[in-house]
Design an enzyme around this catalytic site. Structure first.
Site, PDB file in Angstrom:
ATOM      1  N   ASP A 117      -4.332   2.593  10.758  1.00  0.00           N
ATOM      2  CA  ASP A 117      -5.767   2.362  10.944  1.00  0.00           C
ATOM      3  C   ASP A 117      -5.974   1.894  12.395  1.00  0.00           C
ATOM      4  OD1 ASP A 117      -8.433   1.581  10.497  1.00  0.00           O
ATOM      5  OD2 ASP A 117      -8.013   0.906   8.480  1.00  0.00           O
TER       6      ASP A 117
ATOM      7  N   GLU B  48       4.289   4.317   5.639  1.00  0.00           N
ATOM      8  CA  GLU B  48       2.993   3.628   5.592  1.00  0.00           C
ATOM      9  C   GLU B  48       2.004   4.411   4.744  1.00  0.00           C
ATOM     10  OE1 GLU B  48       1.542   1.019   6.065  1.00  0.00           O
ATOM     11  OE2 GLU B  48       2.070  -0.007   7.908  1.00  0.00           O
ATOM     12  N   ASP B  49       1.066   3.707   4.164  1.00  0.00           N
ATOM     13  CA  ASP B  49      -0.035   4.415   3.493  1.00  0.00           C
ATOM     14  C   ASP B  49      -1.078   4.843   4.514  1.00  0.00           C
ATOM     15  OD1 ASP B  49      -0.509   1.723   3.870  1.00  0.00           O
ATOM     16  OD2 ASP B  49      -1.812   1.507   2.143  1.00  0.00           O
TER      17      ASP B  49
ATOM     18  N   ASP C 259      -6.168  -0.383  -1.063  1.00  0.00           N
ATOM     19  CA  ASP C 259      -6.891  -1.304  -1.930  1.00  0.00           C
ATOM     20  C   ASP C 259      -8.212  -1.785  -1.350  1.00  0.00           C
ATOM     21  OD1 ASP C 259      -5.530  -2.987   0.102  1.00  0.00           O
ATOM     22  OD2 ASP C 259      -6.258  -4.663  -1.114  1.00  0.00           O
TER      23      ASP C 259
ATOM     24  N   LYS D 166      -5.930   7.527  10.568  1.00  0.00           N
ATOM     25  CA  LYS D 166      -7.348   7.359  10.854  1.00  0.00           C
ATOM     26  C   LYS D 166      -7.501   7.180  12.365  1.00  0.00           C
ATOM     27  CE  LYS D 166      -9.745   4.557   7.812  1.00  0.00           C
ATOM     28  NZ  LYS D 166     -10.360   3.238   7.506  1.00  0.00           N
TER      29      LYS D 166
ATOM     30  N   ARG E 228      -5.584   0.413  -6.139  1.00  0.00           N
ATOM     31  CA  ARG E 228      -4.331   1.028  -5.650  1.00  0.00           C
ATOM     32  C   ARG E 228      -3.828   2.086  -6.622  1.00  0.00           C
ATOM     33  NH1 ARG E 228      -2.388  -2.381  -1.441  1.00  0.00           N
ATOM     34  NH2 ARG E 228      -2.707  -4.592  -1.780  1.00  0.00           N
TER      35      ARG E 228
ATOM     36  N   PHE F 197     -13.856   3.366   4.980  1.00  0.00           N
ATOM     37  CA  PHE F 197     -12.979   2.469   4.228  1.00  0.00           C
ATOM     38  C   PHE F 197     -12.521   3.172   2.951  1.00  0.00           C
ATOM     39  CE2 PHE F 197     -11.906  -0.877   1.237  1.00  0.00           C
ATOM     40  CZ  PHE F 197     -10.975  -1.554   1.999  1.00  0.00           C
TER      41      PHE F 197
ATOM     42  N   GLY G 280       0.779  -1.238   0.000  1.00  0.00           N
ATOM     43  CA  GLY G 280       0.000   0.000   0.000  1.00  0.00           C
ATOM     44  C   GLY G 280       0.809   1.285   0.000  1.00  0.00           C
TER      45      GLY G 280
HETATM   46  C1  PRP Z   1      -2.692  -1.995   5.312  1.00  0.00           C
HETATM   47  C2  PRP Z   1      -1.894  -0.709   5.288  1.00  0.00           C
HETATM   48  C3  PRP Z   1      -1.190  -0.700   6.623  1.00  0.00           C
HETATM   49  C4  PRP Z   1      -2.150  -1.464   7.514  1.00  0.00           C
HETATM   50  C5  PRP Z   1      -2.883  -0.489   8.366  1.00  0.00           C
HETATM   51  O1  PRP Z   1      -1.843  -3.001   4.883  1.00  0.00           O
HETATM   52  O2  PRP Z   1      -0.984  -0.703   4.223  1.00  0.00           O
HETATM   53  O3  PRP Z   1       0.038  -1.396   6.556  1.00  0.00           O
HETATM   54  O4  PRP Z   1      -3.076  -2.147   6.660  1.00  0.00           O
HETATM   55  O5  PRP Z   1      -3.835  -1.149   9.142  1.00  0.00           O
HETATM   56  P1  PRP Z   1      -3.741  -1.306  10.712  1.00  0.00           P
HETATM   57  O6  PRP Z   1      -3.331   0.006  11.296  1.00  0.00           O
HETATM   58  O7  PRP Z   1      -5.171  -1.657  11.074  1.00  0.00           O
HETATM   59  O8  PRP Z   1      -2.791  -2.404  11.013  1.00  0.00           O
HETATM   60  P2  PRP Z   1      -2.337  -4.418   4.364  1.00  0.00           P
HETATM   61  O9  PRP Z   1      -2.035  -5.427   5.408  1.00  0.00           O
HETATM   62  O10 PRP Z   1      -3.758  -4.325   3.884  1.00  0.00           O
HETATM   63  O11 PRP Z   1      -1.393  -4.732   3.163  1.00  0.00           O
HETATM   64  P3  PRP Z   1      -1.220  -3.932   1.783  1.00  0.00           P
HETATM   65  O12 PRP Z   1      -0.400  -2.710   2.110  1.00  0.00           O
HETATM   66  O13 PRP Z   1      -0.496  -4.900   0.921  1.00  0.00           O
HETATM   67  O14 PRP Z   1      -2.598  -3.579   1.270  1.00  0.00           O
END
Ligand code: PRP
Length: 183
Positions: A107, A103-104, A163, A135, A169, A156, A48
């Protein structure tokens, strides 16, 4: 991007907002690391954070090095499962290095917390996190990014790396999907 836009209910952050926020983060990083002994390691969390990483490094005018790690917390759905898997490890020796996790989104915070614990075991010199999106209302563990691009409501999000079921993405903006896309 008119084709994919049909699935988007609303755009929360357009491309200009994202670039502007990213430049601000880059300036903060430059200021904080300009006197570092060694270039900081910008550690992109796949997948991400890839677009944010690409944008961010263009605006950093001091030496940096980059590496990649892949940890997963979501598994194709719209809610965090809470379990985290290490899919790809870093390639550099991070001992005694300043590491900036890129990080993207932060959450629930579980991924970031897990990464911090993991990096401490690698005996890094310092750990910080730059996240394009924060967030805060979704947070379940006590952790926060040091550099935040934009703050989002608890919805979301897709786009600019974020994604739904591995898709969207490639959108140049961040938005919210129409409910019929995932229901
Ligand atoms: C997503 C995003 C962060 C994480 C945030 O990654 O890139 O790394 O979730 O969520 P959290 O704070 O609730 O842990 P994901 O595991 O979906 O992998 P991706 O980046 O490949 O989409």
């Amino acid at each position: 991007m008119e084709n994919l836009k049909r699935d988007i209910e609303k755009i929360l952050f357009n491309h200009e907002d994202i670039v502007h926020a990213t430049k601000r983060v880059a300036e903060q990083i430059m200021e904080d690391y300009k006197n570092s002994e060694q270039p900081p390691v910008l550690l992109c969390t796949l997948k991400g954070a890839l677009p944010f990483m690409g944008e961010l490094i263009k605006h950093i005018d001091i030496h940096i090095v980059i590496d990649f790690i892949d940890v997963a917390s979501y598994h194709g759905g719209t809610e965090s499962t809470g379990s985290i898997i290490l899919r790809k490890d870093v390639t550099m020796d991070l001992e005694d290095r300043d590491v900036i996790i890129v990080e993207d989104i932060v959450d629930t915070g579980r991924t970031l917390k897990h990464l911090i614990t993991y990096l401490k075991e690698r005996k890094v010199k310092s750990i910080a996190c730059a996240s394009l999106v924060d967030k805060p209302e979704a947070r379940l563990v006590d952790v926060q990014a040091d550099y935040v691009g934009v703050e989002s409501p608890n919805e979301f999000l897709v786009g600019f790396g974020l994604d739904y079921d591995e898709k969207y993405r490639n959108l140049p903006y961040i938005g919210v999907l129409k409910p019929e896309v995932y229901s």
